[in-house]
Design a protein around this motif. Structure first.
Motif, PDB file in Angstrom:
ATOM      1  N   SER A 188      -6.992   5.374 -10.123  1.00 55.49           N
ATOM      2  CA  SER A 188      -8.003   6.259 -10.715  1.00 55.49           C
ATOM      3  C   SER A 188      -8.919   6.894  -9.670  1.00 55.49           C
ATOM      4  CB  SER A 188      -8.845   5.492 -11.740  1.00 55.49           C
ATOM      5  OG  SER A 188      -9.540   4.445 -11.102  1.00 55.49           O
ATOM      6  N   LEU A 189      -8.754   6.535  -8.405  1.00 60.97           N
ATOM      7  CA  LEU A 189      -9.615   7.104  -7.357  1.00 60.97           C
ATOM      8  C   LEU A 189      -9.118   8.449  -6.854  1.00 60.97           C
ATOM      9  CD1 LEU A 189     -10.279   3.871  -5.262  1.00 60.97           C
ATOM     10  CD2 LEU A 189     -11.731   4.910  -7.025  1.00 60.97           C
ATOM     11  N   GLY A 190      -7.841   8.726  -7.061  1.00 64.17           N
ATOM     12  CA  GLY A 190      -7.255   9.970  -6.581  1.00 64.17           C
ATOM     13  C   GLY A 190      -7.502  11.122  -7.538  1.00 64.17           C
ATOM     14  N   ASP A 191      -7.046  12.297  -7.126  1.00 64.45           N
ATOM     15  CA  ASP A 191      -7.139  13.493  -7.974  1.00 64.45           C
ATOM     16  C   ASP A 191      -6.014  13.434  -8.991  1.00 64.45           C
ATOM     17  OD1 ASP A 191      -7.558  15.954  -9.112  1.00 64.45           O
ATOM     18  OD2 ASP A 191      -6.780  17.084  -7.392  1.00 64.45           O
ATOM     19  N   PRO A 217      -5.431   5.605  -0.750  1.00 61.57           N
ATOM     20  CA  PRO A 217      -4.191   4.873  -0.997  1.00 61.57           C
ATOM     21  C   PRO A 217      -4.263   4.062  -2.286  1.00 61.57           C
ATOM     22  CG  PRO A 217      -5.492   3.733   0.646  1.00 61.57           C
ATOM     23  CD  PRO A 217      -6.199   5.029   0.354  1.00 61.57           C
ATOM     24  N   VAL A 218      -3.101   3.742  -2.827  1.00 58.59           N
ATOM     25  CA  VAL A 218      -2.998   2.855  -3.982  1.00 58.59           C
ATOM     26  C   VAL A 218      -2.467   1.526  -3.456  1.00 58.59           C
ATOM     27  CG1 VAL A 218      -1.831   2.425  -6.170  1.00 58.59           C
ATOM     28  CG2 VAL A 218      -2.573   4.746  -5.581  1.00 58.59           C
ATOM     29  N   GLN A 236       0.836  -1.199   0.000  1.00 66.80           N
ATOM     30  CA  GLN A 236       0.000   0.000   0.000  1.00 66.80           C
ATOM     31  C   GLN A 236       0.870   1.247   0.000  1.00 66.80           C
ATOM     32  OE1 GLN A 236      -3.664   0.043   2.277  1.00 66.80           O
ATOM     33  NE2 GLN A 236      -3.079   1.994   3.166  1.00 66.80           N
ATOM     34  N   HIS A 237       0.512   2.183  -0.865  1.00 69.70           N
ATOM     35  CA  HIS A 237       1.218   3.455  -0.960  1.00 69.70           C
ATOM     36  C   HIS A 237       0.224   4.561  -0.646  1.00 69.70           C
ATOM     37  CE1 HIS A 237       4.052   6.469  -2.332  1.00 69.70           C
ATOM     38  NE2 HIS A 237       3.089   6.998  -3.041  1.00 69.70           N
ATOM     39  N   GLU A 238       0.546   5.375   0.342  1.00 71.08           N
ATOM     40  CA  GLU A 238      -0.331   6.490   0.716  1.00 71.08           C
ATOM     41  C   GLU A 238      -0.124   7.646  -0.254  1.00 71.08           C
ATOM     42  OE1 GLU A 238      -2.637   6.138   2.992  1.00 71.08           O
ATOM     43  OE2 GLU A 238      -1.871   4.175   3.542  1.00 71.08           O
TER      44      GLU A 238
END
Length: 64
Positions: free
Chosen positions: A56-59, A33-34, A24-26
């Motif tokens: 694809s969930l992040g900005d 997280p990815v 997991q990468h914050e």
């Protein structure tokens, strides 16, 4: 865990089997997280497959 997370995990497990590790990468911007699901010896012995979830969930605004 959201229903989308559960659906994705069920699909990935049905296709690739049980993962060996989940990394997991914050996100630096505080976004979601990815995660990287790691499968050793897939698709054949000596290979490693990584499946990501969350990119694809992040900005993802490119600064526009």
């Amino acid at each position: 865990m959201s229903i989308n997370d559960e659906i994705f995990l069920e699909f990935v497990e049905a296709v690739f089997g049980r993962e060996e590790a989940v990394l997991q990468h914050e996100a630096a911007d505080g976004g979601p997280p990815v995660r990287v699901f790691v499968y050793r010896d897939f698709p054949k012995k000596g290979r490693i497959l990584g499946v990501t979830y969350g990119l694809s969930l992040g900005d993802n605004d490119a600064g526009d």
